[in-house]
Design an enzyme around this catalytic site. Structure first.
Site, PDB file in Angstrom:
ATOM      1  N   GLU A  51       0.880  -1.017  -0.014  1.00 61.93           N
ATOM      2  CA  GLU A  51       0.111  -0.126  -0.039  1.00 61.93           C
ATOM      3  C   GLU A  51       0.875   1.315  -0.143  1.00 61.93           C
ATOM      4  O   GLU A  51       1.930   1.309   0.846  1.00 61.93           O
ATOM      5  CB  GLU A  51      -0.997   0.091   1.126  1.00 61.93           C
ATOM      6  CG  GLU A  51      -1.767   1.271   1.445  1.00 61.93           C
ATOM      7  CD  GLU A  51      -2.761   1.275   2.203  1.00 61.93           C
ATOM      8  OE1 GLU A  51      -2.926   0.376   3.189  1.00 61.93           O
ATOM      9  OE2 GLU A  51      -3.853   1.937   2.062  1.00 61.93           O
ATOM     10  N   CYS A 255      -6.525   1.320   2.414  1.00 63.02           N
ATOM     11  CA  CYS A 255      -7.549   2.272   2.584  1.00 63.02           C
ATOM     12  C   CYS A 255      -7.494   3.123   1.360  1.00 63.02           C
ATOM     13  O   CYS A 255      -8.423   3.767   0.751  1.00 63.02           O
ATOM     14  CB  CYS A 255      -7.687   2.852   3.810  1.00 63.02           C
ATOM     15  SG  CYS A 255      -8.175   2.194   5.256  1.00 63.02           S
ATOM     16  N   ASN A 385     -12.446  -2.946   0.234  1.00 60.87           N
ATOM     17  CA  ASN A 385     -11.387  -2.900   1.398  1.00 60.87           C
ATOM     18  C   ASN A 385     -12.005  -2.761   2.497  1.00 60.87           C
ATOM     19  O   ASN A 385     -12.231  -1.595   2.765  1.00 60.87           O
ATOM     20  CB  ASN A 385      -9.947  -2.290   0.872  1.00 60.87           C
ATOM     21  CG  ASN A 385      -9.369  -2.235   2.208  1.00 60.87           C
ATOM     22  OD1 ASN A 385      -8.611  -3.120   2.397  1.00 60.87           O
ATOM     23  ND2 ASN A 385      -9.147  -1.029   2.630  1.00 60.87           N
ATOM     24  N   GLU A 386     -12.015  -3.647   3.292  1.00 64.06           N
ATOM     25  CA  GLU A 386     -12.479  -3.308   4.668  1.00 64.06           C
ATOM     26  C   GLU A 386     -13.848  -2.628   4.692  1.00 64.06           C
ATOM     27  O   GLU A 386     -14.031  -1.628   5.734  1.00 64.06           O
ATOM     28  CB  GLU A 386     -11.524  -2.566   5.570  1.00 64.06           C
ATOM     29  CG  GLU A 386     -10.479  -3.247   5.713  1.00 64.06           C
ATOM     30  CD  GLU A 386      -9.635  -2.438   6.898  1.00 64.06           C
ATOM     31  OE1 GLU A 386      -9.876  -1.353   7.227  1.00 64.06           O
ATOM     32  OE2 GLU A 386      -8.515  -2.962   7.240  1.00 64.06           O
TER      33      GLU A 386
HETATM   34  O1  AHR Z   1      -2.481  -1.469   6.439  1.00 63.22           O
HETATM   35  C1  AHR Z   1      -2.614  -0.145   6.969  1.00 63.22           C
HETATM   36  C2  AHR Z   1      -4.399  -0.091   6.821  1.00 63.22           C
HETATM   37  O2  AHR Z   1      -4.896  -0.886   7.767  1.00 63.22           O
HETATM   38  C3  AHR Z   1      -4.974  -0.414   5.631  1.00 63.22           C
HETATM   39  O3  AHR Z   1      -5.037   0.641   4.687  1.00 63.22           O
HETATM   40  C4  AHR Z   1      -6.388  -0.698   5.984  1.00 63.22           C
HETATM   41  O4  AHR Z   1      -6.964  -1.399   4.855  1.00 63.22           O
HETATM   42  C5  AHR Z   1      -6.223  -1.236   7.179  1.00 63.22           C
HETATM   43  O5  AHR Z   1      -7.273  -0.553   7.985  1.00 63.22           O
END
Ligand code: AHR
Length: 658
Positions: A51, A255, A385-386
């Site tokens: 990321e 995120c 994602n989440e």
């Molecule tokens: O890994 C860091 C963050 O943690 C990521 O962006 C998110 O998916 C999670 O909450």
């Protein structure tokens, strides 16, 4: 070919007793599939999560040395930033002129800002600009740096430019020149070979003749990127990742994928093509993404290192924490309007065509134009994602999933089940996965070491032969050896449950010293050095020792001792038998190994042991403080191994027939 004679599946270890007990308690649990006494598990269990957090991309893995190369920084990225941030206006030797930022005639509409330099008097030095990159440009003696820039001559006469690398005292380390020749935007290039090593150089561009010109996309790359790829990756960092031998790489986040509001979602199409045409934007982690490290570069890197690409696309909703409150579980989720969904779904399908379509297809042609006519063989696509499991999310997820399944049944779609190991989003996410019969869902959790030790049997209780798990983000909070060893213990449970857990990746992966938004990370770096954490070594020991058949009756240990964990796998490609033994306690503990069912094994095995004090960690001052110790180790048909306190041991046993 594996010529081991494999034992009958038998119940002899504590782990299996627990498995069986769980089977009895949870009647829905199906018996694990076995293959000749071993259990078939995922052959691509351990991979990487990338990321752009902690300056992982720009200023990190992406080898670009100029910061704010396209003058697109803005206060939206970060308070106080503007298009001229990280640049200095330079007038040397009594020269003078003016400088401004304009947007009327950009190089490309996606890249609206550029500077206009009006050189009225060149004096004895010139009028120009200077950039220190990301806290100083690192150059090495004798090495080549490739400069490129876009210029637009706004005066009648050509403008002469001197481009140089200079140290902090203004001493020139490398120099070249460019003369403009076009009233339209044109790309110019120059090579700079540094005379010295310097860790804090600046790129200086000086106009040495009167005139007026626009400048944009001023880029400087070391010639030596990973695999010498243009627009490539920092060699040392990329090599370290390659040496981990990950089976897959998930990108571009996190995120970052679903973004801070709809306008901030990561849209893959904005990240391909010539860099001057890519759409830059605010990074959700409060800085800026140039998208220079974009989808093409991610796919190319995966191919270069033999990892499967695992792109994650937004599920047409933004992060639930959008809007600046960043309250966990916030309700800032915004959804793409229904009337725009068919266009969005097109974007998802286009990615598959871009990655896998023939070079003659519309999107495949764009991949080919970027230099990769052959398909990238994409197998997985993550959607979401989440995300908060709202009706808006569910409606859109279902639409996207149905479209991908219908057009590309060969693609494995990975769903999402919220940010935690349990709770409302987790439950709703799994309910949706069951309803849709999703192939795989992405679980995330970060927790204390004790949580990981206490939850080692989490997946033993999961249903078999149904939706699988991608543990896309996990870490115990900390980079001390205690954390890493806890993770190692947990990873043996992922191997044991490798029929349910298809993939797993620690997160986050990279973190630049002094620029981190997330404190527990896998690999820290600055512009010059790399500090791999102890957690990194655990990941690497597992990644380089993956198998595809799991055996539950090879290693036995004190079943009542919850600080111990172990696993045994065979890598059927090499035929190697791999033992992993973990002791998260404070004293050495014995484990018994029974190899009597395996014939033809070589006595001299390779052993690696990671151990030290529980509070020990690697630092920039001492990056090699705790590293695995390698040695040869004699194995016999039955032997006892004393597992050192606070350690992970991997023993790799070769097969005589190989
Ligand atoms: O890994 C860091 C963050 O943690 C990521 O962006 C998110 O998916 C999670 O909450």
């Amino acid at each position: 070919m594996n010529t081991f004679s494999v034992p009958k599946y038998s119940v002899c270890s504590f782990k299996v007793i627990v498995q069986v007990a769980l089977c009895l308690i949870i009647t829905t649990v199906a018996p694990a599939q076995t293959t000749k006494g071993g259990k078939k598990i995922s052959s691509e269990l351990f991979g990487l999560f990338f990321e752009d957090i902690n300056y992982s991309a720009d200023g990190g893995l992406y080898a670009e040395l100029v910061q704010n190369r396209s003058f697109e920084y803005s206060p939206t990225d970060k308070a106080g930033w503007n298009p001229f941030s990280y640049w200095d206006y330079v007038t040397t030797g009594f020269s003078y002129g003016t400088i401004g930022v304009e947007t009327t005639t950009p190089v490309h509409p996606n890249n609206p800002h550029y500077i206009v330099l009006n050189i009225e008097h060149v004096g004895t030095g010139g009028v120009g600009i200077k950039n220190y990159g990301f806290d100083g440009i690192v150059v090495r003696s004798g090495e080549k740096y490739n400069l490129s820039l876009f210029a637009r001559q706004l005066s009648k006469e050509p403008v002469s430019l001197t481009v140089s690398l200079q140290n902090r005292r203004g001493v020139v380390l490398a120099e070249s020149s460019i003369s403009t020749s076009s009233a339209d935007w044109k790309k110019y290039s120059a090579s700079l070979i540094s005379k010295e090593n310097n860790d804090s150089a600046a790129l200086v561009i000086l106009a040495t003749s009167r005139g007026k010109l626009g400048l944009d996309v001023i880029s400087l790359f070391p010639e030596k990127t990973f695999r010498n790829r243009p627009n490539g990756m920092r060699n040392d960092l990329a090599r370290m990742l390659a040496e981990m031998k990950p089976k897959f790489i998930r990108f571009p986040g996190g995120c970052l994928v679903h973004g801070d509001g709809l306008g901030n979602m990561y849209r893959w199409k904005n990240t391909i093509g010539p860099i001057e045409e890519r759409k830059e934007q605010k990074n959700i982690w409060n800085y800026h993404q140039t998208a220079g490290l974009g989808y093409f570069e991610f796919f190319q890197f995966c191919e270069d290192i033999g990892a499967k690409p695992l792109p994650v696309l937004p599920a047409a909703v933004s992060c639930q924490n959008s809007g600046g409150t960043w309250r966990i579980g916030g309700t800032g989720q915004k959804a793409i309007p229904m009337e725009e969904m068919s266009e969005y779904i097109r974007e998802v399908l286009d990615l598959i065509e871009w990655a896998n379509g023939p070079a003659t297809s519309g999107w495949g042609a764009k991949r080919a134009a970027a230099g990769h006519p052959a398909p990238f063989n994409l197998e997985y696509v993550g959607i979401g994602n989440e995300d908060k499991m709202t009706p808006e999310f569910e409606e859109r997820f279902k639409m996207i999933y149905a479209a991908v399944k219908a057009k590309h049944p060969e693609i494995t779609v990975i769903g999402t089940v919220g940010p935690f190991a349990e709770g409302d989003d987790y439950n709703k996410g799994w309910k949706l996965a069951n309803e849709l019969k999703l192939p795989v869902v992405d679980e995330h959790y970060y927790s204390q070491p004790k949580w990981f030790m206490a939850n080692q049997y989490r997946y033993d209780a999961y249903k078999r032969n149904t939706t699988g798990v991608y543990l896309g983000e996990y870490a115990s909070w900390g980079n001390k050896l205690r954390n890493a060893i806890t993770e190692a213990a947990y990873m043996t449970s992922l191997e044991r449950n490798g029929d349910v857990v298809r993939m797993a990746s620690y997160a986050p992966m990279l973190a630049k010293k002094g620029f981190t938004q997330w404190t527990t990370d896998l690999i820290f770096f600055d512009n010059v050095k790399i500090c791999p954490t102890v957690n990194f070594f655990v990941q690497k020991m597992f990644m380089t020792n993956q198998g595809d058949i799991y055996f539950n009756n090879v290693i036995s240990k004190d079943a009542k001792d919850s600080t111990l964990a172990a696993s045994c796998v065979i890598d059927s490609k090499s035929g190697d038998l791999i033992l992993k033994m973990v002791n998260a306690g404070n004293v050495d503990k014995p484990m018994k190994i029974n190899l009597s069912n395996f014939k033809n094994i070589l006595v001299d095995a390779e052993k690696s042991v990671l151990t030290g004090s529980a509070d020990g960690e690697n630092t920039f001052e001492n990056p090699g403080k705790i590293v695995p110790g390698l040695s040869t180790f004699k194995v016999s048909s039955k032997f006892e191994y004393s597992v050192p306190a606070m350690s992970l041991t991997v023993i790799r046993i070769k097969n005589r027939s190989n």
